[in-house]
Structure formats: C-alpha cells, structure tokens
Design a protein around this motif. Structure first.
Motif, short mmCIF file in Angstrom:
data_model
loop_
_atom_site.label_atom_id
_atom_site.label_comp_id
_atom_site.label_asym_id
_atom_site.label_seq_id
_atom_site.Cartn_x
_atom_site.Cartn_y
_atom_site.Cartn_z
N ASN A 122 0.81 -1.21 0.00
CA ASN A 122 0.00 0.00 0.00
C ASN A 122 0.85 1.26 0.00
OD1 ASN A 122 -2.40 -1.36 -0.08
ND2 ASN A 122 -2.78 -1.27 2.11
N VAL A 141 2.06 6.93 -2.18
CA VAL A 141 1.33 6.00 -3.04
C VAL A 141 1.90 6.12 -4.45
CG1 VAL A 141 -0.92 5.26 -3.88
CG2 VAL A 141 -0.73 6.33 -1.63
N CYS A 143 1.85 5.79 -8.20
CA CYS A 143 0.94 5.62 -9.33
C CYS A 143 1.74 5.46 -10.61
CB CYS A 143 0.01 6.84 -9.44
SG CYS A 143 -1.01 7.13 -7.98
N ASP A 148 -4.26 6.65 -12.57
CA ASP A 148 -4.08 6.13 -11.22
C ASP A 148 -4.07 7.27 -10.21
OD1 ASP A 148 -3.93 3.59 -12.19
OD2 ASP A 148 -1.76 3.37 -11.98
N LEU A 151 -7.49 8.45 -9.49
CA LEU A 151 -8.23 7.46 -8.70
C LEU A 151 -7.87 7.59 -7.23
CD1 LEU A 151 -10.07 4.97 -8.56
CD2 LEU A 151 -8.06 3.55 -8.99
N VAL A 152 -6.58 7.73 -6.95
CA VAL A 152 -6.13 7.89 -5.57
C VAL A 152 -6.72 9.16 -4.95
CG1 VAL A 152 -4.12 8.34 -4.11
CG2 VAL A 152 -4.01 6.56 -5.85
N TYR A 179 2.92 11.47 -10.11
CA TYR A 179 2.52 10.07 -9.91
C TYR A 179 2.91 9.51 -8.54
CZ TYR A 179 2.18 10.59 -14.96
OH TYR A 179 1.88 11.05 -16.22
N LEU A 260 -5.00 2.56 -4.10
CA LEU A 260 -4.92 2.30 -5.53
C LEU A 260 -5.52 0.96 -5.92
CD1 LEU A 260 -4.00 3.41 -8.21
CD2 LEU A 260 -1.75 2.44 -7.82
N ASN A 261 -5.55 0.00 -4.99
CA ASN A 261 -6.10 -1.33 -5.27
C ASN A 261 -5.32 -2.05 -6.37
OD1 ASN A 261 -8.00 -0.37 -3.55
ND2 ASN A 261 -9.72 -0.53 -4.94
N SER A 262 -4.04 -1.76 -6.50
CA SER A 262 -3.27 -2.36 -7.60
C SER A 262 -2.73 -3.73 -7.24
CB SER A 262 -2.11 -1.44 -7.98
OG SER A 262 -1.25 -1.25 -6.89
N HIS A 272 -8.89 -2.40 -11.97
CA HIS A 272 -9.66 -1.51 -11.13
C HIS A 272 -11.12 -1.93 -11.03
CE1 HIS A 272 -6.35 1.18 -10.65
NE2 HIS A 272 -6.22 1.37 -11.95
#
Length: 406
Positions: A122, A141, A143, A148, A151-152, A179, A260-262, A272
C-alpha cells in the motif's frame, strides 16, 4: 589651362542633354560616375538591414527551440495532457488541505529510514512532525499514470469525509510530485499496535488482555462501518498491525489504506474493476491474521498455518503470548482467548470465500468485549466509555456519533 568659356559652354550643353556633371576626387565626372557613391550607400543600408533581420530571425528560432526542449521539472504536471486538466480541477475543488512537498519533507526529516513505520504494497508510511507540532503519518502512493493518480485523489476525498473515532483522520495530501501523491494522516506519538506487541520503539509497557480485546473490537467495528455505511464502501486491502495506530488512551486509529487497489496480499496486480466483495473478504482474512498476532504476540511468516494446527489439536496455550501469562489468567479471560482463537480460525478458513463477513466478526468481538466489561464491573474506564451507551448493532455499523458518546 582650361579655357573657362569653353568649360562653361560644355557644362551647359551637358545639362541641356540631361547629363549630370559633378566633381569626384578633385576631378570632373559625368553621367553614371556621379551616381556611384549614392548607390553604394543605399546598397550598404539594404545589406545591413537584411543582416539584422536575419540575425533576429535566427536568434528567435534558437530561443523558441530551447524553450520547447527545456526539460519539465518532476514537480509539475504537463498542462498539455488532457488528464492534467483533471488534476488542476482537483486542486481547485479539493476540500482537503494541500501540503507542499517541502513541508512534508521537513516534517519527516527527508523521509529518512528511521522515520519509516510501514513499507508494504500500500506504500511507504513515514512518521513526522509538522511545523505547528502536529504528529502526522505520511503515506507515499506510487501511481503509474495520471489515471491512477486521479483514482487515488478521488479516494482521498472519500476518506476525508469519514468521521469515525477509530479511523485515523485524513488531514490532506500533496500532489507536487508526479505520480507519487503523499497522503497525510493524523498520528499519535503512542505508535502502532505492532510496536506495542513486539516491544519496539522503546515501548516498555505490555498490552494486557483487556486492552488487546478492546483494540480487536474497535478495529473490526471501524472496518465494518467503512464497508457497510460508506458509499462507495471503503476497504483496507492490506490490514496489518502496523496500520493500527494507537492514541494515548490506546484507542484504535486505522490508517494506511490501499488507495490504488493495484495489488493484494500476494502482490499480484488486479484491475480496477475487480469485484469489491473480493477485497471485503481479503480484509476479513487480514483481520484474522491481526487477531492471531494479538493472541500470540508473534508475527512469524508461517504463523497462520502453525496456529491453525495448534488450535485444532487443542494446544492453544502453546502459542499464546508468554507476556499474557495464560495459565495465570482468570477462567473468564482464558475462555475469551479461546473464543477469539476460534474466531481467528473462521477468519482464516472462511474469510477468503465470503462465508464470514466483517460485520459478523465485529458483532462477535463487541459481544465478547461487552461481556468482559460486565464481568469486570467497569474496571476498564476506556471500555465503559466506548461500549456502554450503544447497542451491539450500533457499535458495529451505525453512525459513529451515536456509537461514541462525548
């Protein structure tokens, strides 16, 4: 000697014929020879003007080329990119505080290694102190692109609206670095659960069972609230004991959300549009690991497998944290440890397939904690304040204002 009358007569004849006469270098000159000097001056002027114009055009071209080729600083976003316009819109409409990179860099001592408290999928989280003395936790975070990043930032906005006692208050963010948004949470100087369980950071006081049970119930209740009462639901995505901050009263402040759920536990990349229920079940499993760490005081990589074997074989006492003095605990506390161990088993076995959801885990932990409070006749004031003025259902998922009376 020139005959004057004859000279004047010739000059008159030349004028009548339209031929110009002049004196050049002390001698008489006629016709085109009289235009030579004037023509040369005009030619020089034209050439000079042409040269100056050419030089100006060349200089302008070089300046324009250098301007276009100038490298863009990493702290700026390209205004020609369409997604950057969204970022600029976010800056204008942002309700959170926008920190500067320099401000957070100074707070965390240049993001030095000694300030790092979390480093997982995370992102890294560093502890810091702002210029006004406020303690903060700064989450980096990473990205991959502007999409991305947006989204964050949208999830930062959602988290910013959450006002729950057991969720770390999100103070703001920094988007000065391409990023790599920096998300700023409040952070208590009392550290996190991992430090207390493993006696890190100079912690001298061991967490007794009452405090551990309270921490477990508050953590589960906060996660259940985020998943059941917030729209869209908020999932943590990688809950660990170091993401559970503790204030001076040992009340929980959950932080370090996966914005980010990556990736998830195994580090694999996910799209996503992956089902949110998957992340919900992942949170249940992760909470089971945290509960196991609360019981055992250990963070061994093979802990879940080993613990399940011990619990199934009726050898729970072999894995209970020695600092809890399991055999010296009163019967009610030993029974509570066994009940939580059974809940751990179900979290690990059924949290991954959806048969056990967070609200069910929270309901059981709150029920055990309320019983513990009744058995101790209010011996722990913090538990009395937390649970006495609300029903079980309210404690799990209803408004935090009704859950926690002032």
């Amino acid at each position: 000697m020139i005959d004057l009358p004859e000279f004047l007569t010739q000059k008159k004849i030349l004028r009548e014929e339209g031929i110009i006469a002049c004196t050049k270098s002390g001698q008489e000159a006629y016709g085109e020879d009289c235009y030579t000097k004037r023509y040369s001056k005009k030619k020089v002027i034209i050439l000079a003007v042409g040269c100056l114009a050419s030089a100006f055009i060349i200089a302008s071209s070089i300046s324009l080329y250098a301007l276009l080729k100038r490298p863009i600083r990493s702290s700026t976003l390209d205004p020609d990119r369409s997604d950057s316009r969204g970022t600029m819109s976010f800056q204008k409409a942002c309700r959170t505080r926008l920190f500067t990179y320099r401000e957070l860099e100074e707070a965390t001592k240049g993001f030095e290694e000694g300030q790092k408290i979390i480093d997982d999928i995370n992102g890294m989280i560093h502890a810091g102190v702002l210029g006004d003395g406020s303690h903060v936790a700064v989450q980096k975070v990473q990205c991959e692109n502007e999409r991305d990043l947006m989204l964050v930032l949208s999830r930062v906005e959602v988290l910013f609206t959450v006002a729950h006692r057991n969720v770390a208050r999100l103070l703001g963010c920094c988007i000065d670095s391409d990023y790599t948004p920096l998300v700023v949470y409040e952070f208590s100087a009392n550290g996190n659960l991992e430090e207390h369980l493993h006696q890190e950071g100079g912690r001298k006081r061991c967490l007794d069972w009452d405090r551990r049970l309270k921490i477990a119930a508050e953590t589960a209740s906060a996660l259940a609230y985020l998943q059941c009462e917030i729209s869209p639901p908020i999932y943590h995505h990688y809950l660990k004991s170091n993401c559970i901050f503790l204030d001076q009263d040992y009340s929980v402040k959950v932080a370090g959300f996966g914005l980010l759920n990556s990736s998830i536990r195994d580090g694999s990349c996910l799209g996503h549009n992956f089902e949110s229920s998957y992340f919900s079940r992942g949170d249940v499993y992760d909470l089971g690991v945290v509960l196991l760490e609360i019981i055992t005081g250990s963070r061994h990589v093979d802990l879940p497998t080993m613990a399940l074997t011990k619990i199934r074989n009726g050898k729970l006492e072999e894995i209970v944290d020695p600092l809890l003095y399991y055999h010296e605990q009163p019967p009610c506390c030993r029974e509570q440890i066994e009940i939580v161990a059974d809940l751990v088993t179900r979290c690990l076995l059924f949290g991954g397939d959806g048969r056990l959801v967070m609200v069910d885990v929270a309901r059981e932990l709150v029920h055990i904690t309320k019983q513990n409070l009744d058995d101790n006749n209010g011996r722990v004031p913090a538990l009395q304040e937390t649970f006495s003025n609300s029903s079980l259902l309210q404690m799990i998922s209803m408004s935090p204002d009704s859950i926690y009376a002032p």
